[in-house]
Motif scaffolding. Structure first.
Motif, PDB file in Angstrom:
ATOM      1  N   GLY A  98      21.964  -6.091  72.168  1.00 35.67           N
ATOM      2  CA  GLY A  98      21.108  -5.741  70.742  1.00 35.67           C
ATOM      3  C   GLY A  98      21.639  -4.385  70.209  1.00 35.67           C
ATOM      4  N   THR A  99      20.870  -3.654  69.204  1.00 36.83           N
ATOM      5  CA  THR A  99      21.441  -2.511  68.959  1.00 36.83           C
ATOM      6  C   THR A  99      20.171  -1.453  69.115  1.00 36.83           C
ATOM      7  N   LEU A 100      20.456  -0.261  68.844  1.00 44.33           N
ATOM      8  CA  LEU A 100      19.702   0.834  69.118  1.00 44.33           C
ATOM      9  C   LEU A 100      18.067   0.762  68.340  1.00 44.33           C
ATOM     10  N   GLY A 101      18.117   0.018  67.309  1.00 45.79           N
ATOM     11  CA  GLY A 101      16.942  -0.043  66.640  1.00 45.79           C
ATOM     12  C   GLY A 101      16.075  -1.033  67.279  1.00 45.79           C
ATOM     13  N   GLU A 102      16.623  -1.615  68.221  1.00 45.31           N
ATOM     14  CA  GLU A 102      15.636  -3.013  69.007  1.00 45.31           C
ATOM     15  C   GLU A 102      15.258  -2.133  70.095  1.00 45.31           C
ATOM     16  N   ILE A 103      15.498  -1.059  70.749  1.00 48.86           N
ATOM     17  CA  ILE A 103      15.065  -0.482  71.719  1.00 48.86           C
ATOM     18  C   ILE A 103      13.447  -0.277  71.599  1.00 48.86           C
ATOM     19  N   LYS A 104      12.733  -0.556  73.018  1.00 50.15           N
ATOM     20  CA  LYS A 104      11.406  -0.318  73.040  1.00 50.15           C
ATOM     21  C   LYS A 104      11.081   0.446  74.276  1.00 50.15           C
ATOM     22  N   THR A 105      10.477   1.577  73.770  1.00 44.71           N
ATOM     23  CA  THR A 105      10.163   2.727  74.876  1.00 44.71           C
ATOM     24  C   THR A 105       8.958   2.175  75.839  1.00 44.71           C
ATOM     25  N   LEU A 106       9.130   2.533  77.050  1.00 43.34           N
ATOM     26  CA  LEU A 106       7.807   2.164  77.983  1.00 43.34           C
ATOM     27  C   LEU A 106       7.431   3.313  78.480  1.00 43.34           C
ATOM     28  N   GLY A 107       6.044   3.748  77.816  1.00 44.47           N
ATOM     29  CA  GLY A 107       5.271   4.853  78.322  1.00 44.47           C
ATOM     30  C   GLY A 107       5.795   6.165  77.640  1.00 44.47           C
ATOM     31  N   PRO A 108       5.210   7.156  78.112  1.00 44.38           N
ATOM     32  CA  PRO A 108       5.482   8.537  77.633  1.00 44.38           C
ATOM     33  C   PRO A 108       7.021   8.950  78.143  1.00 44.38           C
ATOM     34  N   LYS A 109       7.254  10.050  77.582  1.00 44.23           N
ATOM     35  CA  LYS A 109       8.599  10.629  78.032  1.00 44.23           C
ATOM     36  C   LYS A 109       8.310  11.126  79.482  1.00 44.23           C
ATOM     37  N   VAL A 110       9.618  10.877  80.187  1.00 48.78           N
ATOM     38  CA  VAL A 110       9.601  11.239  81.646  1.00 48.78           C
ATOM     39  C   VAL A 110      10.300  12.681  81.999  1.00 48.78           C
ATOM     40  N   VAL A 111      10.945  13.209  80.771  1.00 47.55           N
ATOM     41  CA  VAL A 111      11.858  14.433  81.004  1.00 47.55           C
ATOM     42  C   VAL A 111      11.876  15.029  79.746  1.00 47.55           C
ATOM     43  N   GLU A 112      11.450  16.477  79.568  1.00 44.37           N
ATOM     44  CA  GLU A 112      11.665  17.352  78.456  1.00 44.37           C
ATOM     45  C   GLU A 112      12.411  18.572  78.890  1.00 44.37           C
ATOM     46  N   ILE A 113      13.607  18.815  78.526  1.00 46.13           N
ATOM     47  CA  ILE A 113      14.464  19.731  78.624  1.00 46.13           C
ATOM     48  C   ILE A 113      14.849  20.762  77.683  1.00 46.13           C
ATOM     49  N   PRO A 114      14.525  21.900  77.644  1.00 40.39           N
ATOM     50  CA  PRO A 114      14.992  22.931  76.508  1.00 40.39           C
ATOM     51  C   PRO A 114      16.402  23.437  76.862  1.00 40.39           C
ATOM     52  N   ILE A 115      17.283  23.270  75.882  1.00 35.97           N
ATOM     53  CA  ILE A 115      18.625  23.671  76.267  1.00 35.97           C
ATOM     54  C   ILE A 115      19.093  25.202  75.661  1.00 35.97           C
ATOM     55  N   GLN A 116      19.872  25.933  76.513  1.00 36.39           N
ATOM     56  CA  GLN A 116      20.118  27.040  75.941  1.00 36.39           C
ATOM     57  C   GLN A 116      21.539  26.912  75.223  1.00 36.39           C
ATOM     58  N   TYR A 117      21.355  26.646  74.036  1.00 32.20           N
ATOM     59  CA  TYR A 117      22.769  26.306  73.185  1.00 32.20           C
ATOM     60  C   TYR A 117      23.336  27.659  72.942  1.00 32.20           C
ATOM     61  N   ASP A 118      24.563  27.808  72.956  1.00 32.64           N
ATOM     62  CA  ASP A 118      25.479  29.045  72.561  1.00 32.64           C
ATOM     63  C   ASP A 118      26.746  28.334  72.063  1.00 32.64           C
ATOM     64  N   LYS A 119      26.784  28.618  70.570  1.00 31.68           N
ATOM     65  CA  LYS A 119      27.870  28.198  69.974  1.00 31.68           C
ATOM     66  C   LYS A 119      29.301  28.828  70.299  1.00 31.68           C
ATOM     67  N   ALA A 120      29.336  29.825  70.895  1.00 34.38           N
ATOM     68  CA  ALA A 120      30.403  30.774  71.279  1.00 34.38           C
ATOM     69  C   ALA A 120      30.927  30.075  72.589  1.00 34.38           C
ATOM     70  N   VAL A 121      30.151  29.410  73.211  1.00 35.71           N
ATOM     71  CA  VAL A 121      30.983  28.667  74.572  1.00 35.71           C
ATOM     72  C   VAL A 121      31.346  27.463  74.279  1.00 35.71           C
ATOM     73  N   LYS A 122      32.768  27.557  74.352  1.00 38.50           N
ATOM     74  CA  LYS A 122      33.583  26.340  74.097  1.00 38.50           C
ATOM     75  C   LYS A 122      32.973  25.003  75.292  1.00 38.50           C
ATOM     76  N   LYS A 123      33.127  25.326  76.403  1.00 36.94           N
ATOM     77  CA  LYS A 123      32.732  24.344  77.442  1.00 36.94           C
ATOM     78  C   LYS A 123      31.658  24.445  78.131  1.00 36.94           C
ATOM     79  N   PRO A 124      30.922  23.299  78.464  1.00 32.92           N
ATOM     80  CA  PRO A 124      29.347  23.642  78.947  1.00 32.92           C
ATOM     81  C   PRO A 124      29.587  24.082  80.363  1.00 32.92           C
TER      82      PRO A 124
END
Length: 229
Positions: free
Chosen positions: A158-184
Motif C-alpha cells: 500500500g501507501t503511507l496514507g493507508e497506514i493505521k497506527t496502533l495505540g499511542p506513541k511508544v517513543v518520543e526523542i528530542p534531537i539535539q540538531y546542529d547544522k554545523a555538524v556534517k556527520k551525525p
C-alpha cells in the motif's frame, strides 16, 4: 535617358536611407526610456493579489516570516564482513516523505500520494538499539527537532496514507540538531531505535519553526517513514 533614370533612383535610395536612419534613432531613444522589471518580485501594494503579503513583494511585511521547507533524510551505518576485503562499512541514506504542516489550528496535509509514497519505497529495516542519523538540507534550519515512533499496521503493497497506527506513541526523542555538524555523532543529529517489541513502526520527524514576531506561535513540518524493526 538612362542617365536621368540613374539620378532618379539615387535620390530614392538616399531618401530611403534617411528614413531608416531616422527610424533607428527613434528606436534607440525609446529603448533608453524602457524600465526593465525583475519578474521574481512585485512592488508592494501594486499587484493587489496574494503576492503583496508574501516574501515575493519588493518590501515584504514586517510581520512576515519567510520559510523554505527542507528535505529530511535518515543515515544508517552499514557493515559487512568480507572474506577478501575484510570489514566494509558505508552509509545508507534514506529519504522521508513530508506528511504535512501544522500551524495554529490548521493541518495542511495530503502530501503522501502517488507511487513515490508507496510503503515499499519508504521502509527502512533497522535493529533494536541501532543508531540513525538525521540530515536536514535545502531549507531553513528548525528551532527544534523531535522524533516519535508509533506501532502501526502496514500494508506492504500500500501507501503511507493507508497506514493505521496502533495505540499511542511508544517513543518520543528530542534531537539535539546542529547544522554545523556534517556527520551525525553520538548525542548530535542522531537517535537510537528503542521499541518494546519487533514489528512495523511509523517514524515521525517533527521540525519546529518559530515565528520571529510572535514567539508563542510556530509552524511544525512533519515527515514520515516506516521502520521495520
Amino acid at each position: 535617358m538612362l542617365r536621368g533614370i540613374f539620378y532618379s533612383n539615387r535620390e530614392e535610395v538616399v531618401s530611403i536611407l534617411i528614413s531608416i536612419i531616422t527610424a533607428l534613432m527613434t528606436v534607440s531613444i525609446a529603448s533608453n526610456q524602457i524600465q526593465f522589471v525583475n519578474a521574481e518580485t512585485v512592488a508592494s501594494g501594486v499587484c493587489n493579489c496574494i503576492l503583496d503579503s508574501s516574501t515575493y513583494a519588493s518590501s515584504p511585511s514586517k510581520n512576515m516570516t519567510g520559510l523554505t521547507i527542507p528535505s529530511v533524510k535518515l543515515v544508517k551505518n552499514e557493515t559487512l564482513q568480507s572474506q577478501t576485503e575484510g570489514n566494509l562499512t558505508w552509509n545508507t541514506v534514506k529519504g522521508t516523505q513530508l506528511l504535512g504542516l501544522l500551524s495554529e489550528n490548521f493541518f495542511l496535509g495530503n502530501f503522501s500520494k502517488g507511487t513515490g509514497a508507496s510503503v515499499a519505497l519508504n521502509t527502512l529495516k533497522v535493529k533494536q538499539n541501532e543508531s540513525l542519523g538525521i540530515q536536514i538540507t535545502g531549507g531553513n534550519t528548525p528551532a527544534q527537532v523531535k522524533v516519535e515512533l508509533i506501532k502501526a499496521s502496514v500494508n506492504k503493497n500500500g501507501t503511507l496514507g493507508e497506514i493505521k497506527t496502533l495505540g499511542p506513541k511508544v517513543v518520543e526523542i528530542p534531537i539535539q540538531y546542529d547544522k554545523a555538524v556534517k556527520k551525525p555523532t553520538l548525542g548530535k543529529n542522531s537517535f537510537h531505535v528503542k521499541v518494546p517489541e519487533p514489528g512495523d513502526y511509523l517514524l515521525l520527524i517533527e521540525l519546529t519553526y518559530n515565528n520571529k514576531n510572535q514567539p508563542t506561535k510556530n509552524l511544525i513540518a512533519a515527515y514520515e517513514l516506516v521502520l521495520l524493526v
